[in-house]
Design a protein around this motif. Structure first.
Motif, PDB file in Angstrom:
ATOM      1  N   PRO A 274     -12.970  33.712 -47.185  1.00 47.89           N
ATOM      2  CA  PRO A 274     -13.416  34.821 -46.546  1.00 47.89           C
ATOM      3  C   PRO A 274     -13.239  36.537 -47.274  1.00 47.89           C
ATOM      4  O   PRO A 274     -14.654  37.434 -47.762  1.00 47.89           O
ATOM      5  CB  PRO A 274     -13.451  34.891 -44.968  1.00 47.89           C
ATOM      6  N   THR A 275     -11.867  36.399 -47.614  1.00 47.82           N
ATOM      7  CA  THR A 275     -11.639  37.780 -48.089  1.00 47.82           C
ATOM      8  C   THR A 275     -11.456  37.712 -49.652  1.00 47.82           C
ATOM      9  O   THR A 275     -11.204  38.748 -50.537  1.00 47.82           O
ATOM     10  CB  THR A 275     -10.152  38.132 -47.972  1.00 47.82           C
ATOM     11  N   ASP A 276     -11.866  36.947 -50.132  1.00 39.39           N
ATOM     12  CA  ASP A 276     -12.430  36.452 -51.703  1.00 39.39           C
ATOM     13  C   ASP A 276     -13.220  37.431 -52.541  1.00 39.39           C
ATOM     14  O   ASP A 276     -14.366  38.153 -52.293  1.00 39.39           O
ATOM     15  CB  ASP A 276     -12.948  35.024 -52.338  1.00 39.39           C
ATOM     16  N   LYS A 277     -12.722  38.058 -53.403  1.00 36.79           N
ATOM     17  CA  LYS A 277     -13.446  39.480 -54.350  1.00 36.79           C
ATOM     18  C   LYS A 277     -14.854  38.346 -55.262  1.00 36.79           C
ATOM     19  O   LYS A 277     -13.637  37.729 -56.111  1.00 36.79           O
ATOM     20  CB  LYS A 277     -13.145  40.040 -54.801  1.00 36.79           C
TER      21      LYS A 277
ATOM     22  N   VAL B 150     -13.292  26.170 -44.516  1.00 38.18           N
ATOM     23  CA  VAL B 150     -13.585  26.202 -43.300  1.00 38.18           C
ATOM     24  C   VAL B 150     -13.879  27.978 -42.471  1.00 38.18           C
ATOM     25  O   VAL B 150     -15.021  27.839 -41.943  1.00 38.18           O
ATOM     26  CB  VAL B 150     -12.272  25.892 -41.858  1.00 38.18           C
ATOM     27  N   ASN B 151     -12.487  27.853 -42.450  1.00 35.84           N
ATOM     28  CA  ASN B 151     -13.069  29.918 -42.686  1.00 35.84           C
ATOM     29  C   ASN B 151     -14.233  30.869 -42.903  1.00 35.84           C
ATOM     30  O   ASN B 151     -15.038  31.574 -42.678  1.00 35.84           O
ATOM     31  CB  ASN B 151     -12.059  30.827 -42.927  1.00 35.84           C
ATOM     32  N   ALA B 152     -14.207  30.070 -44.244  1.00 40.29           N
ATOM     33  CA  ALA B 152     -15.282  30.679 -44.480  1.00 40.29           C
ATOM     34  C   ALA B 152     -17.106  30.459 -44.305  1.00 40.29           C
ATOM     35  O   ALA B 152     -17.664  30.861 -44.184  1.00 40.29           O
ATOM     36  CB  ALA B 152     -15.779  30.750 -46.261  1.00 40.29           C
ATOM     37  N   LYS B 153     -17.112  29.420 -44.013  1.00 44.54           N
ATOM     38  CA  LYS B 153     -17.787  28.729 -43.241  1.00 44.54           C
ATOM     39  C   LYS B 153     -18.223  29.252 -42.205  1.00 44.54           C
ATOM     40  O   LYS B 153     -19.675  29.646 -41.039  1.00 44.54           O
ATOM     41  CB  LYS B 153     -18.211  26.934 -43.683  1.00 44.54           C
ATOM     42  N   ALA B 154     -17.037  29.123 -40.501  1.00 40.90           N
ATOM     43  CA  ALA B 154     -17.116  29.800 -39.714  1.00 40.90           C
ATOM     44  C   ALA B 154     -17.398  31.526 -40.082  1.00 40.90           C
ATOM     45  O   ALA B 154     -18.682  31.559 -38.649  1.00 40.90           O
ATOM     46  CB  ALA B 154     -15.663  29.883 -39.367  1.00 40.90           C
ATOM     47  N   MET B 155     -17.201  32.559 -40.695  1.00 46.29           N
ATOM     48  CA  MET B 155     -17.914  33.368 -40.440  1.00 46.29           C
ATOM     49  C   MET B 155     -19.102  33.421 -41.041  1.00 46.29           C
ATOM     50  O   MET B 155     -20.454  34.438 -40.588  1.00 46.29           O
ATOM     51  CB  MET B 155     -16.890  34.705 -41.960  1.00 46.29           C
TER      52      MET B 155
ATOM     53  N   ALA C 219     -25.859  46.040 -32.549  1.00 45.86           N
ATOM     54  CA  ALA C 219     -25.892  45.445 -33.331  1.00 45.86           C
ATOM     55  C   ALA C 219     -25.112  45.795 -34.530  1.00 45.86           C
ATOM     56  O   ALA C 219     -23.584  45.020 -35.173  1.00 45.86           O
ATOM     57  CB  ALA C 219     -27.164  45.210 -34.270  1.00 45.86           C
ATOM     58  N   ARG C 220     -25.025  47.512 -34.973  1.00 38.90           N
ATOM     59  CA  ARG C 220     -23.844  47.514 -35.452  1.00 38.90           C
ATOM     60  C   ARG C 220     -22.247  47.755 -35.374  1.00 38.90           C
ATOM     61  O   ARG C 220     -21.693  47.708 -35.562  1.00 38.90           O
ATOM     62  CB  ARG C 220     -24.430  49.187 -35.654  1.00 38.90           C
ATOM     63  N   ALA C 221     -22.658  47.647 -33.834  1.00 37.83           N
ATOM     64  CA  ALA C 221     -20.485  47.353 -32.975  1.00 37.83           C
ATOM     65  C   ALA C 221     -20.608  46.040 -33.478  1.00 37.83           C
ATOM     66  O   ALA C 221     -19.548  46.362 -34.112  1.00 37.83           O
ATOM     67  CB  ALA C 221     -21.159  48.256 -32.040  1.00 37.83           C
ATOM     68  N   ASP C 222     -21.523  45.177 -33.599  1.00 39.67           N
ATOM     69  CA  ASP C 222     -21.371  44.168 -33.531  1.00 39.67           C
ATOM     70  C   ASP C 222     -20.753  44.117 -34.570  1.00 39.67           C
ATOM     71  O   ASP C 222     -20.011  42.981 -35.060  1.00 39.67           O
ATOM     72  CB  ASP C 222     -22.584  43.026 -33.364  1.00 39.67           C
ATOM     73  N   GLU C 223     -21.279  44.507 -35.488  1.00 41.23           N
ATOM     74  CA  GLU C 223     -20.876  44.458 -37.638  1.00 41.23           C
ATOM     75  C   GLU C 223     -19.534  44.615 -37.707  1.00 41.23           C
ATOM     76  O   GLU C 223     -18.747  43.942 -38.123  1.00 41.23           O
ATOM     77  CB  GLU C 223     -22.250  44.948 -38.090  1.00 41.23           C
ATOM     78  N   GLU C 224     -19.280  45.821 -36.751  1.00 45.17           N
ATOM     79  CA  GLU C 224     -17.918  46.525 -37.504  1.00 45.17           C
ATOM     80  C   GLU C 224     -17.242  45.551 -36.687  1.00 45.17           C
ATOM     81  O   GLU C 224     -15.745  45.577 -37.074  1.00 45.17           O
ATOM     82  CB  GLU C 224     -18.495  47.842 -36.570  1.00 45.17           C
TER      83      GLU C 224
ATOM     84  N   CYS D  22     -16.490  43.013 -39.066  1.00 48.27           N
ATOM     85  CA  CYS D  22     -15.627  43.276 -40.477  1.00 48.27           C
ATOM     86  C   CYS D  22     -14.212  43.217 -40.011  1.00 48.27           C
ATOM     87  O   CYS D  22     -13.685  42.806 -40.772  1.00 48.27           O
ATOM     88  CB  CYS D  22     -16.314  44.457 -40.852  1.00 48.27           C
ATOM     89  N   LYS D  23     -13.756  43.785 -39.048  1.00 46.46           N
ATOM     90  CA  LYS D  23     -12.387  44.530 -38.721  1.00 46.46           C
ATOM     91  C   LYS D  23     -12.338  42.226 -38.649  1.00 46.46           C
ATOM     92  O   LYS D  23     -10.946  42.401 -38.735  1.00 46.46           O
ATOM     93  CB  LYS D  23     -12.069  44.712 -37.418  1.00 46.46           C
ATOM     94  N   ARG D  24     -12.261  41.688 -37.439  1.00 48.25           N
ATOM     95  CA  ARG D  24     -12.391  40.467 -37.362  1.00 48.25           C
ATOM     96  C   ARG D  24     -11.546  38.941 -38.166  1.00 48.25           C
ATOM     97  O   ARG D  24     -10.354  38.975 -38.279  1.00 48.25           O
ATOM     98  CB  ARG D  24     -13.063  39.770 -37.074  1.00 48.25           C
ATOM     99  N   TRP D  25     -12.398  39.645 -39.433  1.00 52.90           N
ATOM    100  CA  TRP D  25     -12.456  39.095 -40.511  1.00 52.90           C
ATOM    101  C   TRP D  25     -11.583  39.686 -42.150  1.00 52.90           C
ATOM    102  O   TRP D  25     -12.242  39.404 -43.131  1.00 52.90           O
ATOM    103  CB  TRP D  25     -13.738  38.425 -41.258  1.00 52.90           C
ATOM    104  N   LYS D  26     -11.650  40.604 -41.893  1.00 50.47           N
ATOM    105  CA  LYS D  26     -10.649  42.032 -42.636  1.00 50.47           C
ATOM    106  C   LYS D  26     -11.803  41.917 -43.450  1.00 50.47           C
ATOM    107  O   LYS D  26     -11.090  42.007 -45.376  1.00 50.47           O
ATOM    108  CB  LYS D  26      -9.897  41.073 -42.549  1.00 50.47           C
TER     109      LYS D  26
END
Length: 284
Positions: A18-21, A236-241, A271-276, A279-283
């Protein structure tokens, strides 16, 4: 009864996190797949200097990214054609003719060896950016009618042979003939081939999978190819994210009947709170 031929793809030797660039560079097909990555909240840079159709122009983008100090974990290179245009005044390959007169340019077809050499330079430059980078090559399924359909096929064949030669040398082994996935290891970074072109030609060989011009893949075809890519490379994590992001994305893109209503303001704030929180959960 089987009503479709399926391209067999081995699971990749590495997994996308999930965190790959990501760097997507190449033909307009790179724009399509890279756009899906961006929509799904991955860190993706897509053709930062415009669409690049041939291996030489792809190298130009990668070189500029290195000079700019960019960093990537995964690079997806989508090759469109071996045709290049050389500016007569300088003798250099241009990335875009910018609608200037054709008389200013000389068209050339790169050989298999020339294509492979440009791709080798792409690999070496990307590995200078990150020695452990994963590089995925693919050939765009978009046909170039302006060259003629026979010439378009020859162009694709040249690119396919160039990639095969590069990966065989890097991996020190021949490709697996029973699979469309070619992988090799080099300085700690994986090189692989993903068969976008083959999927379009062999699995989706019906005009219902083409856009109105009968040359570009339809949105459905692009989504199908993306899902095959997802199954090949995602952890698995990328799919879950990605799954977790979909309802948030849908909420953020909602078009209200009345944007000034308190109901909508409350809806979009959540929705914006959910997005924040996402992003925090998935770093991210």
């Amino acid at each position: 009864m089987h009503l479709q031929t399926t391209v067999t793809i081995k699971k990749a030797d590495f997994e996308i996190k999930p965190t790959d660039k990501f760097l997507f560079v190449g033909s307009c097909f790179a724009d399509k797949i890279g756009g899906i990555f961006k929509d799904n909240h991955f860190h993706a840079t897509v053709n930062p200097y415009g669409v690049m159709y041939n291996p030489a122009s792809v190298l130009h983008t990668i070189t500029k990214e290195k000079e700019a100090g960019a960093y990537y974990d995964v690079a997806i290179i989508t090759l469109g054609t071996n045709h290049v245009y050389i500016l007569n005044e300088t003798g250099e390959i241009v990335d875009n003719c910018q609608k200037r007169p054709a008389s200013l340019f000389t068209e050339k077809e790169l050989s298999v060896e020339e294509c492979a050499d440009y791709l080798r330079q792409c690999v070496e430059t990307l590995q200078e950016i990150n020695p452990d980078i994963h590089i995925i090559f693919t050939v765009s399924p978009i046909r170039y009618a302006k060259y003629g359909y026979h010439e378009s096929q020859l162009s694709k064949a040249t690119l396919l042979l160039a990639v095969k030669g590069l990966l065989t040398v890097k991996g020190q082994r021949s490709p697996n003939e029973k699979s469309s996935s070619l992988t090799g290891e080099d300085r700690g970074g994986a090189l692989s081939y993903f068969p976008s072109y083959e999927i379009m030609m062999d699995e989706l060989r019906d005009y219902r999978f083409y856009a109105d011009d009968m040359l570009h893949p339809s949105d459905l075809a692009v989504q199908y190819i993306y899902e095959r890519f997802r199954e090949t490379y995602f952890s698995v994590n990328a799919k879950a994210m990605e799954v977790e992001w979909q309802p948030i994305r849908k909420a953020l893109s909602h078009r209200p009947f009345n944007a000034d209503s308190e109901e909508y303001k409350s809806f979009i704030a959540k929705a914006r709170a959910d997005e924040e929180a996402f992003c925090k959960r998935w770093k991210l």
